[in-house]
Each structure stands twice: as C-alpha cells, then as structure tokens.
Design a protein around this motif. Structure first.
Motif, PDB file in Angstrom:
ATOM      1  N   UNK B  89      16.153 -10.770   6.334  1.00  0.00           N
ATOM      2  CA  UNK B  89      14.897 -11.308   6.868  1.00  0.00           C
ATOM      3  C   UNK B  89      14.135 -12.080   5.798  1.00  0.00           C
ATOM      4  N   UNK B 201       9.223  -4.515  -0.838  1.00  0.00           N
ATOM      5  CA  UNK B 201       8.800  -3.140  -0.591  1.00  0.00           C
ATOM      6  C   UNK B 201       7.342  -3.061  -0.157  1.00  0.00           C
ATOM      7  N   UNK B 204       7.385  -4.887   3.827  1.00  0.00           N
ATOM      8  CA  UNK B 204       7.881  -4.055   4.933  1.00  0.00           C
ATOM      9  C   UNK B 204       6.926  -2.892   5.229  1.00  0.00           C
ATOM     10  N   UNK B 205       6.073  -2.541   4.264  1.00  0.00           N
ATOM     11  CA  UNK B 205       5.090  -1.480   4.496  1.00  0.00           C
ATOM     12  C   UNK B 205       3.713  -2.030   4.874  1.00  0.00           C
ATOM     13  N   UNK B 208       1.469  -0.086   7.550  1.00  0.00           N
ATOM     14  CA  UNK B 208       0.896   1.174   7.074  1.00  0.00           C
ATOM     15  C   UNK B 208      -0.181   0.927   6.016  1.00  0.00           C
ATOM     16  N   UNK B 209       0.048  -0.073   5.175  1.00  0.00           N
ATOM     17  CA  UNK B 209      -0.921  -0.359   4.113  1.00  0.00           C
ATOM     18  C   UNK B 209      -2.231  -0.864   4.699  1.00  0.00           C
ATOM     19  N   UNK B 211      -3.426  -0.272   7.637  1.00  0.00           N
ATOM     20  CA  UNK B 211      -4.075   0.871   8.273  1.00  0.00           C
ATOM     21  C   UNK B 211      -4.766   1.726   7.210  1.00  0.00           C
ATOM     22  N   UNK B 369       8.568 -13.760   8.757  1.00  0.00           N
ATOM     23  CA  UNK B 369      10.000 -13.441   8.797  1.00  0.00           C
ATOM     24  C   UNK B 369      10.238 -12.006   9.267  1.00  0.00           C
ATOM     25  N   UNK B 370       9.519 -11.056   8.641  1.00  0.00           N
ATOM     26  CA  UNK B 370       9.744  -9.651   8.988  1.00  0.00           C
ATOM     27  C   UNK B 370       9.242  -9.337  10.397  1.00  0.00           C
ATOM     28  N   UNK B 373      12.074 -10.657  12.699  1.00  0.00           N
ATOM     29  CA  UNK B 373      13.332  -9.909  12.655  1.00  0.00           C
ATOM     30  C   UNK B 373      13.163  -8.467  13.119  1.00  0.00           C
ATOM     31  N   UNK B 374      12.019  -7.849  12.797  1.00  0.00           N
ATOM     32  CA  UNK B 374      11.860  -6.426  13.122  1.00  0.00           C
ATOM     33  C   UNK B 374      11.199  -6.235  14.479  1.00  0.00           C
ATOM     34  N   UNK B 376       8.162  -6.244  15.024  1.00  0.00           N
ATOM     35  CA  UNK B 376       6.910  -5.517  14.859  1.00  0.00           C
ATOM     36  C   UNK B 376       5.882  -6.535  14.383  1.00  0.00           C
ATOM     37  N   UNK B 378       3.401  -7.815  12.166  1.00  0.00           N
ATOM     38  CA  UNK B 378       2.801  -7.609  10.839  1.00  0.00           C
ATOM     39  C   UNK B 378       1.650  -8.604  10.697  1.00  0.00           C
TER      40      UNK B 378
END
Lengths: 509, 509
Positions: B89, B201, B204-205, B208-209, B211, B369-370, B373-374, B376, B378
């Motif tokens: 991704x 890293x 992709x988080x 959560x970050x 939030x 991109x993420x 691909x995911x 979700x 972001x």
C-alpha cells in the motif's frame, strides 16, 4: 507517569478482574495494538501506543540505571541482522527449534508441547477423574518442558490425541527452526537471520570488549535491543511475541572465582525459590534467603545469586507485587543447550506463572564455540603468582619439499601445520615415526605429509607467568514486554462499587 | 560524556585530519566495529562499542527532549517486521528500489548511480580536460540523483562505461528492491519485510492515534527505531548501513492550514539553503533567514520551515559545527514517490555533503493509500461554522433477487454495493438506465448486476456540519548513525605538535 484516570471512589485489587476485560481496556486505551491492524494484523506482532511506549521507555531507563550505571557495566548495541556463521557457531541453526505437528487434513500447525498440555488440562476439568489418572496427567503437564520430539510422539499415540479444532489426525512431530531468515544483499546475498537473542552480539565482540576493559576479568557487558522468534502459532498476546525487546547482561568471570563482591548486599533477601528437585518431586516452592540458598547449593554460585537479588530489587522498584514473583529452576532437559544452571524469574498474572527474566550460567560454551569456528582466541589471561612449566613444541618445515609435492596447495598446508596445538604436534611426531606419513584434511581434501617435509619437530619445557583460560559467563536476560504486561496486571485496580470500571495506576519510578 | 583522552598541548581542528586515520582511531577505540567481525564481518552492518553506544543513547535522549517533550508530541513504538500488504500500500514493494548493473563476466554487482558518478569524478581528475567536457561531466554528476534506469543505460552506452574493477562490459541496468524479505511464521508463513522506514508504523495506527488525541488535528507523532535497507554494495562505513537507527516525526495537519504556531521562534535563524533552482542552474547555496525563505516560497510552507529550524537548533545543541550544515532541496525527479516538497539537511564531513536529516511534505499520500487498500477511513473531521449542503445517495437492494441469481456469492456482492461512493452510485444509476446492467469485479471475478436487483437508487441533498478530509503530513526524518559520525568528525581535534595523535572530544549535552 501519573495515573491515567482520576481515582475517586475506593479501589481494590481484590475485586475480580478478568483477563479479557483487562486486555480490552489496555487495548482500547492504545497501550498496544496488533501491528498493521487495519490489514487484519499479524499474530505475535504488536505496536505500542503512546502510553505503552512511554512505559517501555521508563522501564528501560530504570533498568539502565539499576544495572548498567550502578554496577558500572559496559553497554554495547549490536546489529539485529546476523550472518549464518555466527548463529551456526552459537548452536542456534541446529537447536533453536520447537516441535511442530500439523492437522493432516487442513495443514494447520500447532506447537506440540502446547497442544499436549492443553489436552491434559482439558481432561483434568473432569470432576469424576480418579486420583491415579489425575496424578498421571499432572505429571505429564509438569514435565512437558522436559521432553523431546520422540517422547511427544509417544504421548500423542498413546493417548490418541487429535487436532483440537477438527479432531483430525496429527502428523509426525518435527523440529522447526524458529529464526527469521533473510538474505543480506539484494542479489546473491549472504544467508542471515534476525538474531534470536542479543547475547551473541556481545560474544562475537568479546576480544574488543576485553581490550576496552584493559584485559580485566570479571567484565560485565549489557545490551538492550530487539530479538526475534518465529513462533509457530502465538496466541498469548503480549506474552508471546515474534519481535520483542530484551535487556541482557553477560557477566564474564574466572571459572574458579564465581563469587560476586557485592553478593553481601542481597544475601538477606527472602525470595521464593522453586528448585528443580522440588518440581520433580511435586513439592511446592520454598521461601529462603539468597545467602542460605547459595550456601546449601540450591543456587549454583553467588554470582547467579547476586543477579537473582538484583532482579528481585529491580522488579520491586518498578512496582511489581512481590508476592507474585518467584524463581523457578530449569529442569535438566529443559535447560538451553549452553546452560549449566538456570533460574527463571516467573511473575504471576492472568496467564499463571510466566517466565519474565532468565538467569543462566552459560559456562564457557559460547566463547569456546566462537573460538573454534572463527579460529580467533576468545580467551582471557591470568597472571600466575608462581610461574609454571609447560610443554611447548616447535615444528621446522622444509617448505621447498612441501612446495614441490603439493604445488599451489602448499599455501594452505603450511599455515595449517603451523597452527597445530601441542596435542596435534605430538600425534604428528608419533605417527610420522611409526608410519612415515601423517594425513591432514583441509576443506575436505586429504593431504599426506611425509617425513622429509619436516626439518625437525622439537618439544621442550618453558616457564610461563600467565595462563590462558576461557571465562565463564552468567547471563540475566529480561523480556521487557512480559515485565510490562505483568506490571500492568499488578498495578491495575477495579472500583469496588463498579466492577466494570478499571483504573490503571502506573506510578513514576 | 567527557573527553576520552587528556588534552595537554594545543589542539587544532585546522590541522589536517585524514579520513582513514580518523576512522582507524574510532574503530581502534571501539566506537564501532564491523558486525560479526571475527567471521569476516558483513558490509553495511556495524556494532557500537561502549563509547559509541553511550553516545547514541545520549543523542536519542537529547532528541526526545528537544522534539517530543518540548513540543508535547505523542510517541509510538511499532514493529520492524511488517506484512507485505502494508508496504504494498505504501508503494515500497514497487518503488523502494535502486538501479543495479553487473559485471557480465564476474557477476559482481554495482549501484548504477554510484558507478556512473565515480566514473566521471575520475575523468575530472585529468588536468588537461577542456572546459566543455568539464561542464558536461559536472552536469551529469549534479543530476545523477535526478535520472532513472533508462537514462543511466544511455549514459553507460554513450561513454562506454565498463566495470571499474575488471573493465569487463556491464549488464543492462535493472531495478532491484531494497527491502529485506522474510517469512512471518516458520511454516507456510506470511510474506513480510523488515521496514524500510519507521513512518508506516505511524500511518497504519493513524485511527487509534487520532482517537487517543481526542480527534484533534494538528497531531504530531514521533517514533525512534531501526529501519533496514538492503544496499547493493555498501562501501561508506557508518554512512551507508543496511540496518540503521532513525528518529521520525509525522506532523499531521489540515491541508489548508499549513502553518505552525511556533514558527516565530525560529524565523530569524540564518540558515544555508541550496534550492532546487540554484542546483539546476549550477548556482551556489545562499544564506537566508527561515522567515524570508518561507515568505519567498523557497520553502513550501512554514511547518516545513519550523521543523527545519528545530533541526538546526538540535544539531547546534549537540555540538555540530554549524558552518558545515546546510539544507538542500530535492530535485523534482529525486523526490520520493510520496513527497511534494523535500529538504535534506546535509552535514559536511570526510565524505563531502551527506544527507543526515530529511524534511518532507508527504501531503496525504500515505493516508489515502492505506485508506484505499485497507478499506478503512484514515481521515479527520472538521466542524464547519456554517453548514453546507452535500449530495448523498441511497441504494435499496432487492436482496432475494441477488440471492437467486448469485447464490453464495451474494454475501460478497451485497456489502460491496453498499460501500459504493457517490461517484460509483451515479455511474451505477446511469449505466443501469442506459444498458440495463452494470458490471463489478470482486476478487478478480466479474458479476453483472441487473436492474431488477435494485428496488431504488435515490439521490438527495443533505445539510452537514462536519466535513471529512485527509490530513497532510510533514515528516522530519533523522539518520542517527550519520548524525553521530558527523558529530565525531566535527568535534575531534589533532594535536598541533603531533598530527598522528587525534583527540576525540565529545561534550555532554
């Protein structure tokens, strides 16, 4: 770090706190998350969020102060990528393995010891089980770390154990190497691995470190860094990771002088010990001072004892509940291939007693292995108060004769003979005298040396004032992730009037 | 850390200090050593000894204080092992490459850009070279980071460049991926890599970050950790490692609000800038305040400007010679695939100007991109002061009709349609009306949806008070090893009366 939530209302750690609820809370607050979670995550890989990361840094700082600065250790930082040769010499290529079985129809993999243990734990749930069976099953569970592939095979056959998921038959157990392999260099690269422990990065640098330490032994060297273990099917959250932070110390010492000058500072600590003997006899652990345990030879020597005390004090300092900390001795077969005595510091949490720190006497296994494989002397020297006489040899070659006979190969043969040990020289001398020739092998090729290739082989006595020896090593080895998880379980509280609310209290240490 | 040697006698950094002598000294004192040196070592892998390791820890501590604590950033610590999907991704599977050529007879590999550069640098040594040729060669060297595989091929053919070692012909240049690949799981594992940067890293988080940060943007997240680059033939010591420590910050911000509230604290710093324009016109660098550089649009925005100032102050604080620090802008083709403006902080040492910190505006490349691909989102949300009207759609399916037609596949098809964007819904509506059916692809299989499978497709206006957007990101990215090496070269001195003696002075900062 202060508490992460306000603390109005009474708190109690006695109130029932459930594992799932606890883990839900620490994940929800992003102490950690599955790595690449948005793509479904990968078992055994976890990312630490802001609070987890801050706690980890704090534990590392505390560790460095407690062990490195206070005792004046050296610290190094070696690479995680490690060439094949290093890990072949250390024994990891051959022996860093787990036993694996597969479901013969679905192909799903299981760690064989975990599967057997779970099978018997399940049987023990049966209230109607008679005492004889109960003892039999408990015995198997207690000795599971002590048995190898073939015995596991026998147990699977005897009890007809099948896949826990499909009930299909299981394959033959096989040994599987647990290192992550890769290629160093993008084309035609060298074979390499991600290190399985940080210790090897200290052993391979032993010579430089000893020089840095002005050739003094004892010498203790620390390293903090990641290690990797390609687990078969990790299912225990932060307790069983494929990538994990460790902190290790290699304390090199003279094999005849295994005593630590600071042992006095810890000898009166009262510690829970669970010796191998007590485990094998199904006895329980005992509480005893470190001084007595060393005196009674329960712990092999006082350097091991010293570090066990330091570990105890460290865990106490960062806030662990010391009622839930014990040291369990490895069973004879459970011990790593290099160790001659080993104690696990186990901490009790939702997963029962879990190894969080290992404390092993590795003897001189690693230095001997690397000396042999690398042909470099990883040794120390001691001055002798009274000189001793030792036998030495001198081989004088007839190099032209060797050249005529072996041509270009002579370049390999001459240094090979020159590096003979005393024992080899004696054998050479005797064999030449008896048989007229002596065979050597270099890179798999046989060469027969003849008498005319030697001008002389002499032996004589020499007075020496120093003696060379391989230092032994005591190694405390910390799993930082496991310590962190245990610490969180020990410090979290549940509100008495509302058991759904968990308060995490992590005190700055 | 205090000086590592006494300092009697005058010291001078002006005295000639040679690279080889310097590196010999720092290796001799075990600042660092080739990893697994007793087995011959591995190019591009270095272990840090006690002094190197202590210096590295100190730089990390200083970095954390200067960037994380002072600006109140979040910090995370994600895994180095990264699954294939994440790096697919991010574009690294396709584009994290170097161009390689091989000696067609010996098979030895070379990095193509380095080989071409060295070839022309060699030609430039010729004193009799005419001005025209000289300019031609310098132009090639200056643009080497700016050209791709095919142009390199043309240069090799035009100048008939051969292997620098054997003078044999060279192979066709090819793109080679520089990630270390491995298998996660010891049997039938997932395809994965060692991360090429720590940034992913954080991306992709992101959810959560955000939030954790109470959904507030701007949000800046730091990470310190190792990254890996499987270099073709690393030959520049600590400056080109296959495993290296990085410190990165991802500063997420609103695309229309690229200004930093603390820019004022750095705007008067006078800094050496070497803009892309000046490089392409063969002009030299200029010294200018950050305030002016942002005003004149030499630097794209003041968040980039702020971090360039922070980087400058950090290097000054740890003792770098600021006369030998400059910021060079990336040339258009040199820029990473994700960046829209990028400045390298370069430090001058024995190897000339070397990139030690990158400072890039990555726009929203990674989050988009993420997200794609995911599947979700972001994204961040902003509250609107005045609500706006947006067009939304509603698709009502005739699920039984879909079930009858597609059987078990309906389970995949229904959520697929339900996740249609507005644009897809409009296309669906139009195509169904015109052609009577609409084709979709799921997992490579084609399904034709027909009109009778839809009860209705409606579009209407809706008043909304929040708007979703992809935050942009500014990323300062530090190579700690390069900073450390440069710092050592800047702080070491030679005794005036004895140029063979080097004194290393590393001041505690």
């Amino acid at each position: 770090m202060s508490r992460t939530r306000g603390s109005n209302g009474a708190l109690s750690s006695n109130a029932i706190l459930e594992k799932d609820k606890f883990e839900e809370v620490i994940r929800h607050r992003f102490f950690y998350a599955l790595s690449s979670e948005i793509y479904g995550g990968v078992a055994g890989l976890y990312d630490l969020g802001p609070v987890g990361s801050a706690l980890e840094s704090q534990i590392i700082d505390a560790w460095r102060k407690h062990f490195v600065y206070k005792d004046g250790l050296l610290e190094v930082r070696s690479c995680q990528l490690t060439p094949y040769q290093t890990l072949e010499a250390s024994g990891h290529v051959d022996r860093f393995t787990d036993v694996l079985v597969k479901d013969i129809l679905t192909g799903e993999s299981f760690r064989c010891d975990h599967l057997i243990k779970a099978y018997f734990e399940d049987l023990l749930q049966d209230k109607k089980l008679n005492e004889e069976k109960k003892t039999e099953y408990i015995n198997i569970i207690n000795q599971i770390d002590n048995i190898k592939k073939d015995e596991m095979k026998n147990i699977i056959e005897k009890y007809n154990i099948s896949s826990p998921i499909t009930k299909n038959k299981l394959s033959q157990p096989t040994d599987i190497n647990l290192m992550f392999s890769t290629s160093i260099g993008p084309v035609d690269g060298l074979s390499g691995f991600l290190r399985p422990e940080t210790a090897q990065g200290i052993f391979v640098n032993f010579k430089r470190l000893l020089e840095f330490n002005n050739n003094r032994i004892p010498m203790a060297v620390a390293q903090i860094g990641f290690s990797f273990r390609n687990e078969i099917s990790p299912r225990a959250g932060l307790l069983r990771c494929r990538e994990f932070l460790m902190a290790e110390i290699e304390h090199f010492l003279h094999p005849d002088k295994k005593c630590h000058p600071k042992f006095k500072t810890v000898e009166n600590l009262n510690i829970k010990l669970y010796s191998a003997e007590n485990q094998l006899n199904n006895n329980s652990q005992q509480t005893i001072t470190l001084g007595h345990a060393v005196e009674k030879k329960i712990i092999a020597n006082n350097v091991l004892g010293y570090y066990m005390g330091k570990i105890y004090l460290f865990l106490q300092k960062i806030g662990m509940d010391m009622q839930r900390v014990r040291f369990r001795q490895h069973l004879p077969n459970e011990m790593a291939h290099y160790a001659c005595d080993c104690w696990d510091c186990e901490i009790h949490s939702f997963h029962g007693w879990v190894e969080c720190v290992g404390c092993a006497d590795r003897a001189c296994y690693d230095l001997v292995q690397h000396s042999t494989k690398s042909k470099q002397k990883l040794i120390a020297q001691e001055n002798l108060t009274t000189p001793i006489l030792i036998k030495v040899h001198e081989i004088v070659l007839d190099k032209p004769a060797i050249g005529v006979r072996f041509k270009g190969e002579a370049k390999k043969i001459i240094p090979h003979i020159q590096s003979f040990t005393l024992e080899q020289a004696e054998e050479l001398d005797e064999t030449l005298n008896n048989q007229g020739f002596y065979g050597i092998q270099i890179d798999g090729i046989q060469f027969n040396l003849e008498k005319n290739m030697f001008k002389s082989i002499n032996f004589y006595k020499k007075e020496v004032f120093v003696r060379e020896y391989y230092p032994h090593v005591v190694e405390p080895s910390f799993g930082i992730g496991r310590i962190m998880y245990s610490l969180l379980t020990h410090t979290c509280k549940v509100r008495e009037n509302d058991q759904q609310r968990i308060v995490l209290i992590v005190v700055k240490f």
